[in-house]
Design a protein around this motif. Structure first.
Motif, PDB file in Angstrom:
ATOM      1  N   TYR A   1      -7.967 -15.470   7.254  1.00 48.45           N
ATOM      2  CA  TYR A   1      -8.811 -14.471   6.582  1.00 48.45           C
ATOM      3  C   TYR A   1      -9.726 -15.136   5.572  1.00 48.45           C
ATOM      4  O   TYR A   1      -9.330 -16.104   4.917  1.00 48.45           O
TER       5      TYR A   1
ATOM      6  N   THR B   1       0.728  -8.682   1.725  1.00 46.96           N
ATOM      7  CA  THR B   1      -0.449  -8.282   0.966  1.00 46.96           C
ATOM      8  C   THR B   1      -1.055  -9.438   0.187  1.00 46.96           C
ATOM      9  O   THR B   1      -0.332 -10.249  -0.391  1.00 46.96           O
TER      10      THR B   1
ATOM     11  N   TRP C   1      -7.579  -5.775  -6.884  1.00 51.53           N
ATOM     12  CA  TRP C   1      -7.609  -5.278  -5.519  1.00 51.53           C
ATOM     13  C   TRP C   1      -6.438  -5.890  -4.754  1.00 51.53           C
ATOM     14  O   TRP C   1      -5.861  -6.873  -5.172  1.00 51.53           O
ATOM     15  N   LYS C   2      -6.106  -5.231  -3.638  1.00 50.20           N
ATOM     16  CA  LYS C   2      -5.094  -5.769  -2.735  1.00 50.20           C
ATOM     17  C   LYS C   2      -5.479  -5.403  -1.315  1.00 50.20           C
ATOM     18  O   LYS C   2      -6.133  -4.392  -1.077  1.00 50.20           O
ATOM     19  N   TYR C   3      -5.088  -6.268  -0.387  1.00 47.43           N
ATOM     20  CA  TYR C   3      -5.398  -6.053   1.022  1.00 47.43           C
ATOM     21  C   TYR C   3      -4.137  -6.332   1.833  1.00 47.43           C
ATOM     22  O   TYR C   3      -3.577  -7.426   1.765  1.00 47.43           O
TER      23      TYR C   3
ATOM     24  N   PHE D   1     -12.061 -13.659   2.347  1.00 47.98           N
ATOM     25  CA  PHE D   1     -12.388 -12.483   1.521  1.00 47.98           C
ATOM     26  C   PHE D   1     -13.525 -12.818   0.582  1.00 47.98           C
ATOM     27  O   PHE D   1     -13.560 -13.904   0.004  1.00 47.98           O
TER      28      PHE D   1
ATOM     29  N   SER E   1       0.813  -1.225   0.000  1.00 46.35           N
ATOM     30  CA  SER E   1       0.000   0.000   0.000  1.00 46.35           C
ATOM     31  C   SER E   1       0.846   1.275   0.000  1.00 46.35           C
ATOM     32  O   SER E   1       0.354   2.348  -0.316  1.00 46.35           O
TER      33      SER E   1
END
Length: 163
Positions: free
Chosen positions: A159, A99, A121-123, A161, A72
């Motif tokens: 996680y 990420t 997208w990336k988290y 998603f 990010s």
């Protein structure tokens, strides 16, 4: 590798910028990008490579695209030790150091034509790093509609998603 019964021969090799520390993922039949291998290296670069067969039957690697993954803050997100998972929709999911990414498999020309980027997208996880955890794709039902869910572990967290 071609199996000759009692021996094998290498069809081709493909050189990357960094070490390969994960198993490549192969897009299966039924997708627009069938036969494409996806793998990341220790420098945080993801490659899409196809097996090109010439008219004379010889094989060679054909790079479709490559992308440098960044976190990010725009810093190289490396190494990639995660094997990719490929969704039924053709999207590529994998993780680098901190990420989780969803990538568009389309060619660079296709993406430019329709105005999409490679990274969908990336988290960034709060408890890095994601070491050798590879994503898995499952499904859940929402009002009778089957929807994909992406699972991955990072440090002491798990996680899930949804898109």
């Amino acid at each position: 590798i071609r199996d000759n019964g009692n021996s094998a021969e290498i069809l081709w090799t493909f050189h990357t910028s960094g070490r390969i520390e994960a198993t490549p993922a192969l897009a299966g039949s039924g997708t627009a990008y069938a036969g494409t291998l996806y793998v990341g290296d220790s420098e945080g670069i993801v490659y899409a490579v196809k097996d090109r067969v010439a008219a004379n039957g010889t094989h060679s690697p054909e790079e479709q695209w490559r992308i440098q993954l960044t976190d990010s803050k725009g810093k190289k997100d490396k190494p990639i030790r995660s094997s990719a998972a490929i969704g039924a929709n053709g999207k590529i999911y994998l993780a680098a150091r901190n990420t989780v990414f969803a990538l568009n498999p389309g060619s660079s020309q296709e993406l430019a034509t329709i105005g999409l980027g490679r990274i969908l997208w990336k988290y960034q996880v709060q408890t890095p790093p994601i070491r050798w955890s590879s994503p898995a794709i499952g499904y859940y039902f929402d009002g009778g509609v089957k929807k994909p869910v992406l699972y991955i572990g990072a440090n002491r967290k798990f996680y899930a998603f949804v898109e």
